[in-house]
Design a protein around this motif. Structure first.
Motif, PDB file in Angstrom:
ATOM      1  N   GLY A  71      20.309 -10.507 -18.776  1.00 14.03           N
ATOM      2  CA  GLY A  71      20.673  -9.483 -17.804  1.00 14.03           C
ATOM      3  C   GLY A  71      21.741  -8.560 -18.373  1.00 14.03           C
ATOM      4  N   GLN A  72      22.682  -8.153 -17.530  1.00 11.22           N
ATOM      5  CA  GLN A  72      23.809  -7.325 -17.977  1.00 11.22           C
ATOM      6  C   GLN A  72      25.110  -8.138 -17.995  1.00 11.22           C
ATOM      7  N   ASN A  73      24.991  -9.461 -17.877  1.00 12.74           N
ATOM      8  CA  ASN A  73      26.184 -10.304 -17.751  1.00 12.74           C
ATOM      9  C   ASN A  73      27.107 -10.206 -18.956  1.00 12.74           C
ATOM     10  N   PHE A  74      26.551 -10.397 -20.151  1.00  9.32           N
ATOM     11  CA  PHE A  74      27.371 -10.309 -21.353  1.00  9.32           C
ATOM     12  C   PHE A  74      27.781  -8.867 -21.626  1.00  9.32           C
ATOM     13  N   ALA A  75      26.909  -7.924 -21.314  1.00 10.55           N
ATOM     14  CA  ALA A  75      27.234  -6.516 -21.526  1.00 10.55           C
ATOM     15  C   ALA A  75      28.438  -6.098 -20.681  1.00 10.55           C
ATOM     16  N   LYS A  76      28.491  -6.556 -19.443  1.00 12.48           N
ATOM     17  CA  LYS A  76      29.620  -6.210 -18.568  1.00 12.48           C
ATOM     18  C   LYS A  76      30.892  -6.918 -19.041  1.00 12.48           C
ATOM     19  N   ALA A  77      30.753  -8.167 -19.483  1.00  9.52           N
ATOM     20  CA  ALA A  77      31.934  -8.901 -19.946  1.00  9.52           C
ATOM     21  C   ALA A  77      32.520  -8.288 -21.209  1.00  9.52           C
ATOM     22  N   GLN A  78      31.649  -7.686 -22.050  1.00 13.12           N
ATOM     23  CA  GLN A  78      32.108  -7.180 -23.346  1.00 13.12           C
ATOM     24  C   GLN A  78      31.991  -5.659 -23.473  1.00 13.12           C
ATOM     25  N   ASN A  79      31.704  -5.017 -22.353  1.00  6.19           N
ATOM     26  CA  ASN A  79      31.666  -3.555 -22.314  1.00  6.19           C
ATOM     27  C   ASN A  79      30.651  -2.967 -23.304  1.00  6.19           C
ATOM     28  N   ILE A  80      29.434  -3.509 -23.284  1.00 10.56           N
ATOM     29  CA  ILE A  80      28.354  -2.991 -24.134  1.00 10.56           C
ATOM     30  C   ILE A  80      27.622  -1.933 -23.312  1.00 10.56           C
ATOM     31  N   ARG A  81      27.979  -0.663 -23.553  1.00  9.53           N
ATOM     32  CA  ARG A  81      27.426   0.424 -22.738  1.00  9.53           C
ATOM     33  C   ARG A  81      26.803   1.495 -23.630  1.00  9.53           C
ATOM     34  N   PHE A  82      25.939   2.281 -23.011  1.00 11.86           N
ATOM     35  CA  PHE A  82      25.313   3.391 -23.731  1.00 11.86           C
ATOM     36  C   PHE A  82      25.231   4.599 -22.793  1.00 11.86           C
ATOM     37  N   GLN A  83      25.213   5.764 -23.382  1.00  9.37           N
ATOM     38  CA  GLN A  83      25.032   6.988 -22.598  1.00  9.37           C
ATOM     39  C   GLN A  83      23.545   7.256 -22.474  1.00  9.37           C
ATOM     40  N   SER A  84      23.058   7.329 -21.243  1.00  9.70           N
ATOM     41  CA  SER A  84      21.634   7.526 -20.991  1.00  9.70           C
ATOM     42  C   SER A  84      21.233   8.967 -21.286  1.00  9.70           C
ATOM     43  N   ALA A  85      19.936   9.231 -21.203  1.00 12.36           N
ATOM     44  CA  ALA A  85      19.425  10.581 -21.454  1.00 12.36           C
ATOM     45  C   ALA A  85      19.962  11.586 -20.450  1.00 12.36           C
ATOM     46  N   THR A  86      20.382  11.096 -19.291  1.00 13.95           N
ATOM     47  CA  THR A  86      20.934  11.989 -18.262  1.00 13.95           C
ATOM     48  C   THR A  86      22.452  12.092 -18.351  1.00 13.95           C
ATOM     49  N   GLY A  87      23.046  11.424 -19.354  1.00 16.73           N
ATOM     50  CA  GLY A  87      24.482  11.521 -19.545  1.00 16.73           C
ATOM     51  C   GLY A  87      25.304  10.468 -18.837  1.00 16.73           C
ATOM     52  N   GLU A  88      24.656   9.526 -18.142  1.00 16.82           N
ATOM     53  CA  GLU A  88      25.374   8.471 -17.432  1.00 16.82           C
ATOM     54  C   GLU A  88      25.697   7.318 -18.381  1.00 16.82           C
ATOM     55  N   LEU A  89      26.846   6.682 -18.159  1.00 17.31           N
ATOM     56  CA  LEU A  89      27.180   5.468 -18.906  1.00 17.31           C
ATOM     57  C   LEU A  89      26.573   4.263 -18.204  1.00 17.31           C
ATOM     58  N   GLU A  90      25.757   3.488 -18.927  1.00 17.71           N
ATOM     59  CA  GLU A  90      25.081   2.334 -18.339  1.00 17.71           C
ATOM     60  C   GLU A  90      25.299   1.113 -19.227  1.00 17.71           C
ATOM     61  N   TYR A  91      25.266  -0.071 -18.602  1.00 19.57           N
ATOM     62  CA  TYR A  91      25.371  -1.314 -19.349  1.00 19.57           C
ATOM     63  C   TYR A  91      24.017  -1.697 -19.927  1.00 19.57           C
ATOM     64  N   CYS A  92      24.034  -2.230 -21.143  1.00 20.99           N
ATOM     65  CA  CYS A  92      22.798  -2.695 -21.776  1.00 20.99           C
ATOM     66  C   CYS A  92      22.286  -3.959 -21.092  1.00 20.99           C
TER      67      CYS A  92
END
Length: 514
Positions: free
Chosen positions: A244-265
């Motif tokens: 899921g996004q559990n580890f991504a949220k804990a470690q701030n693994i994010r990406f900028q989407s095609a629409t410019g939003e920051l999302e968790y992997c």
């Protein structure tokens, strides 16, 4: 004829297992408690498993890399459920230097680390830290990596290959933009493991999703392949996790989407280990030792010349050398045939049993009369005996050479078919309440040798959770039973849950397990 091992599977399965490991010269215990020394024959098996899997991992787009053995304690602590799941198994480094006091080496108390380091139990946290740096945009995704490594999980009760403090494995880790992509990856690698188990190890498996209480710590979903051993127990042979996004949220693994939003992997992890060798032993071994599927046999065809310390030995060796050279030109399963000529100055009968215990698929005994008739005498390890008699078959040399690749393929298939019949024939699906299941398995005992063969149960299941699931775990634990997985590809559910009496939503596998 007497069996090659001093104990049979029926007499004492755990002792038989250890006898196979010893007699097949696979591994031995080390001076470090709970760790093992993998000997050349065992390492040869692992290398072939590794090569087959590594090829398939790369074919699915993953790249190999390597991450440190030591993980900062703060990394581990970032994901609460992950810490809870591994806390009792972690080995921790707290100092970095020794010193001599009164002629003895001791830990230097002044060398305490600023932050303790955990010896790798698994790598989600340290790889997640790298993903945080590597990923900035949707254009960086997916990230698909794998590493071959050793891990340490402190074990109280160990058994070579099956459960050791240190073991070898591969662990894949990926990051994706969407849940759908990550789940597709999770199931794709589960299928890679199924193919490895069934096509390479000749070990049939049940593919399915783990129930909530058996998930990998910190995962949203865990999927597994489960194999039935010859004592009826289940062996978890491989797992694939959607994190899921559990580890991504804990470690701030994010990406900028095609629409410019920051999302968790959305991330995944998946792995198999040297435990697979234990599975091969318990799936295919017999009372004469190991039987190796030809795809993972370091030596597929072993030539044993019947030397007699006479002048004619030179001519016999030359005949065997020529035979080996001819075998070396053949291919089986798309790879060169692995032939070996055993020239050791040991009685041929002793050499024969050494290779049979090791599980070499085909043994060729060549004596002066074979040479004179341009023949070979063949023993198939998968069909070694007719009652107490060892079966040997004479072949003209040319005929054997033309049939050798096909014989190896036939042995591979025969071992799979034998194990598949055991799996399919020993899953009960007619037990509709817990009392019937408890009666089927019988009372639990601390002596594995006295437990007896039971097989598995496939029962209706309503996916209970929370307190209901905790109560079920208590009931199962009293009988040394576990929930293995929910088989994939099920049709519509029927009946009521064997634990709750609620309408079932699917079937689940229940078994005793390693």
């Amino acid at each position: 004829m007497k069996r090659a091992l001093s104990v049979t599977r029926e007499e004492n399965f755990p002792e038989w297992y250890q006898a196979v490991v010893d007699q097949a010269d696979l591994a031995e215990t080390s001076p470090v408690r709970g760790c093992m020394i993998i000997k050349p024959w065992g390492w040869g098996v692992w290398e072939l498993v590794q090569q087959a899997l590594d090829k398939r991992i790369k074919e699915t787009g993953h790249e190999n890399c390597y991450f440190p053995l030591f993980i900062p304690m703060s990394f581990i602590a970032q994901e609460a459920s992950h810490v809870e799941g591994f806390a009792k198994e972690m080995a921790v480094v707290t100092h970095h230097r020794l010193k001599t006091v009164d002629g003895k080496l001791v830990v230097d108390p002044t060398s305490e680390l600023e932050e303790p380091l955990v010896v790798r139990p698994t790598s989600e946290t340290i790889i997640g830290d790298a993903f945080r740096r590597w990923i900035a945009s949707y254009r960086d995704l997916p990230v698909l990596v794998n590493q071959w490594a050793n891990v340490v999980r402190w074990e109280m009760r160990t058994r070579l290959f099956l459960r050791t403090t240190e073991f070898l494995w591969q662990e894949g880790h990926t990051a994706h933009a969407t849940k759908e992509d990550a789940l597709e990856e999770t199931l794709k690698m589960l299928e890679v493991y199924r193919v490895l188990a069934e096509d390479i190890l000749a070990m049939p498996v049940m593919v399915g999703e783990k129930p909530e209480n058996e998930r990998f710590p910190g995962a949203d979903s865990t999927f597994s392949i489960e194999a039935m051993m010859q004592d009826g127990k289940a062996l978890q042979a491989g797992t694939s996790h959607y994190l899921g996004q559990n580890f991504a949220k804990a470690q701030n693994i994010r990406f900028q989407s095609a629409t410019g939003e920051l999302e968790y992997c959305h991330t995944t992890s998946w792995g198999v280990s040297t435990r697979l060798i234990g599975g091969v032993i318990m799936t295919h071994g017999d009372d004469d030792g190991l039987r190796l599927p030809p795809r993972i046999a370091p030596k597929q065809i072993v030539i044993v010349p019947m030397l007699r310390e006479k002048p004619e030995d030179a001519e016999l060796l030359a005949y065997c050398e020529k035979l080996k050279s001819e075998l070396d030109q053949l291919t089986a399963f798309g790879l060169p045939v692995r032939a070996h000529l055993d020239k050791k100055p040991v009685r041929s009968a002793n050499k024969r049993w050494d290779w049979l215990r090791r599980g070499a698929p085909i043994l060729l005994e060549i004596g002066p009369r074979d040479m004179a008739g341009d023949n070979v005498t063949l023993i198939r390890r998968d069909k070694l005996r007719d009652g107490d008699k060892v079966i040997s078959t004479g072949f003209a040399r040319e005929k054997f050479l033309s049939h050798a690749p096909g014989l190896l393929a036939e042995i591979q298939q025969n071992l799979f078919d034998e194990a598949k019949a055991r799996l399919d024939g020993n899953i009960r699906s007619d037990l509709k309440d817990f009392d019937a299941i408890a009666a089927f398995f019988g009372a639990a005992t601390d002596d594995d040798a006295q437990q007896g063969f039971r097989g598995w149960v496939r029962a209706p299941w309503a996916r209970p959770s929370g307190a209901d699931l905790e109560a079920i775990e208590v009931r199962l634990k009293a009988l040394k039973l576990t929930l293995r997985n929910v088989p994939v590809g099920q049709g519509p559910a029927s009946g009521v849950c064997v634990f709750t009496g609620r309408p079932a939503v699917e079937d689940i596998i229940i078994a005793r397990a390693y």
